[in-house]
Design an enzyme around this catalytic site. Structure first.
Site, mmCIF file in Angstrom:
data_model
loop_
_atom_site.group_PDB
_atom_site.id
_atom_site.type_symbol
_atom_site.label_atom_id
_atom_site.label_comp_id
_atom_site.label_asym_id
_atom_site.label_seq_id
_atom_site.Cartn_x
_atom_site.Cartn_y
_atom_site.Cartn_z
ATOM 1 N N ASP A 32 0.709 -1.038 0.039
ATOM 2 C CA ASP A 32 -0.138 -0.028 -0.071
ATOM 3 C C ASP A 32 1.040 0.908 0.177
ATOM 4 O O ASP A 32 1.913 1.070 0.009
ATOM 5 C CB ASP A 32 -0.838 -0.065 1.273
ATOM 6 C CG ASP A 32 -0.441 -0.144 2.654
ATOM 7 O OD1 ASP A 32 0.769 0.116 2.527
ATOM 8 O OD2 ASP A 32 -1.187 0.714 3.318
ATOM 9 N N TYR A 74 3.163 4.364 1.084
ATOM 10 C CA TYR A 74 3.233 5.277 1.903
ATOM 11 C C TYR A 74 1.973 6.356 2.503
ATOM 12 O O TYR A 74 1.693 6.892 2.030
ATOM 13 C CB TYR A 74 4.877 6.022 1.976
ATOM 14 C CG TYR A 74 5.631 5.003 1.266
ATOM 15 C CD1 TYR A 74 6.854 4.296 1.525
ATOM 16 C CD2 TYR A 74 6.654 5.907 -0.636
ATOM 17 C CE1 TYR A 74 8.041 3.322 0.665
ATOM 18 C CE2 TYR A 74 7.515 4.778 -1.375
ATOM 19 C CZ TYR A 74 7.549 4.099 -0.276
ATOM 20 O OH TYR A 74 9.063 3.439 -0.992
ATOM 21 N N PHE A 122 6.133 1.324 -4.904
ATOM 22 C CA PHE A 122 8.022 2.222 -4.076
ATOM 23 C C PHE A 122 8.383 3.091 -3.933
ATOM 24 O O PHE A 122 9.412 3.775 -4.021
ATOM 25 C CB PHE A 122 8.833 0.865 -4.434
ATOM 26 C CG PHE A 122 8.588 -0.579 -3.530
ATOM 27 C CD1 PHE A 122 8.889 -0.956 -2.928
ATOM 28 C CD2 PHE A 122 7.796 -1.862 -4.782
ATOM 29 C CE1 PHE A 122 8.701 -2.080 -2.131
ATOM 30 C CE2 PHE A 122 7.737 -2.558 -3.832
ATOM 31 C CZ PHE A 122 8.242 -3.265 -2.420
ATOM 32 N N HIS A 167 11.586 -9.264 0.652
ATOM 33 C CA HIS A 167 10.982 -7.901 0.145
ATOM 34 C C HIS A 167 12.112 -6.939 0.428
ATOM 35 O O HIS A 167 12.631 -7.319 1.131
ATOM 36 C CB HIS A 167 9.927 -7.813 1.418
ATOM 37 C CG HIS A 167 9.200 -6.714 0.696
ATOM 38 N ND1 HIS A 167 9.773 -5.345 1.694
ATOM 39 C CD2 HIS A 167 7.865 -6.223 0.297
ATOM 40 C CE1 HIS A 167 9.133 -3.940 0.994
ATOM 41 N NE2 HIS A 167 8.150 -4.574 0.773
#
Length: 226
Positions: free
Chosen positions: A67, A69, A80, A193
């Site tokens: 989701d 920031y 990202f 991740h």
């Protein structure tokens, strides 16, 4: 429904989804949250930026995020990525670190990944909004059906494409998409991740950027200038 203009190339994909009770509930939820004064990121007009910058027919690579920031002035609709001038979040800093090790590209100060999106990298979060300061707060509110439809549409095209899945969340989303399984036209790269909590468990050294470009070039597609 969401007070967002659907980009032209994605309209046919999303039309059936937007006409469902789930999508209408999402629209109602977002309107109510704004009505009571909650800050939502990214702001209106930027929530579908990934689809706007990367038309369906131009997608070469898909990178799935979770989701947006949830800090002030960070999110602008690309997974990202952060706005120009913002400090690099830890995960993005690690992405740049791996990019340098993989392709020899010097780490940048800017965290704005718009240039990737314009080359055909779909930087798509699973959930496209978030309440300020509350990570994951808009999960399971309806965005998942919309972003699942986008991922499915890319996977079902008769065109080679790379899916880069960082972490369990992205990999779990991909498991829901039947067209991603055993498709020789698709390269699926799965690693931990890039978060500092997991990057050293296999993200570092995974070389996703060079592997993606090698696959594209093998299929006669212009590689990404990462």
């Amino acid at each position: 429904m969401m007070n967002e203009a659907i980009p032209e190339s994605w309209k046919d994909v999303l039309a059936p989804v937007l006409d469902t009770p789930e999508a209408r509930r999402l629209g109602g939820f977002l309107r109510q949250e704004e009505k009571i004064g909650k800050m939502i990121y990214p702001p209106r007009g930027e929530r579908l930026a990934a689809l706007e910058l990367t038309p369906l027919e131009e997608v070469k690579v898909v990178i799935l995020g979770q989701d947006p920031y949830h800090g002030p002035k960070q999110a602008h609709g690309l997974a990202f990525s952060v706005r120009e001038g913002m400090r690099l979040p830890p995960s993005l800093a690690n992405i740049y670190k791996e990019l340098e090790a993989d392709c020899g590209i010097e780490r940048r100060d800017s965290g704005d990944l718009t240039r990737w999106a314009r080359q055909g990298v779909l930087l798509l979060n699973n959930t496209l909004t978030v309440e300020a300061g509350a990570a994951g707060s808009h999960a399971r509110r309806g965005w998942e059906a919309i972003t699942d439809a986008c991922v499915r549409a890319v996977a079902e095209r008769d065109r080679p494409c790379v899916f880069i899945l960082w972490g369990n969340h992205a990999q779990g989303k991909a498991e829901r998409i039947e067209a991603l399984r055993d498709n020789p036209q698709l390269l699926v790269i799965e690693t931990p991740h890039p978060s500092p909590l997991s990057a050293r468990r296999g993200f570092f050294g995974s070389r996703p950027f060079s592997r993606a470009n090698a696959f594209l070039e093998e299929h006669g597609i212009e590689p990404i200038e990462w």
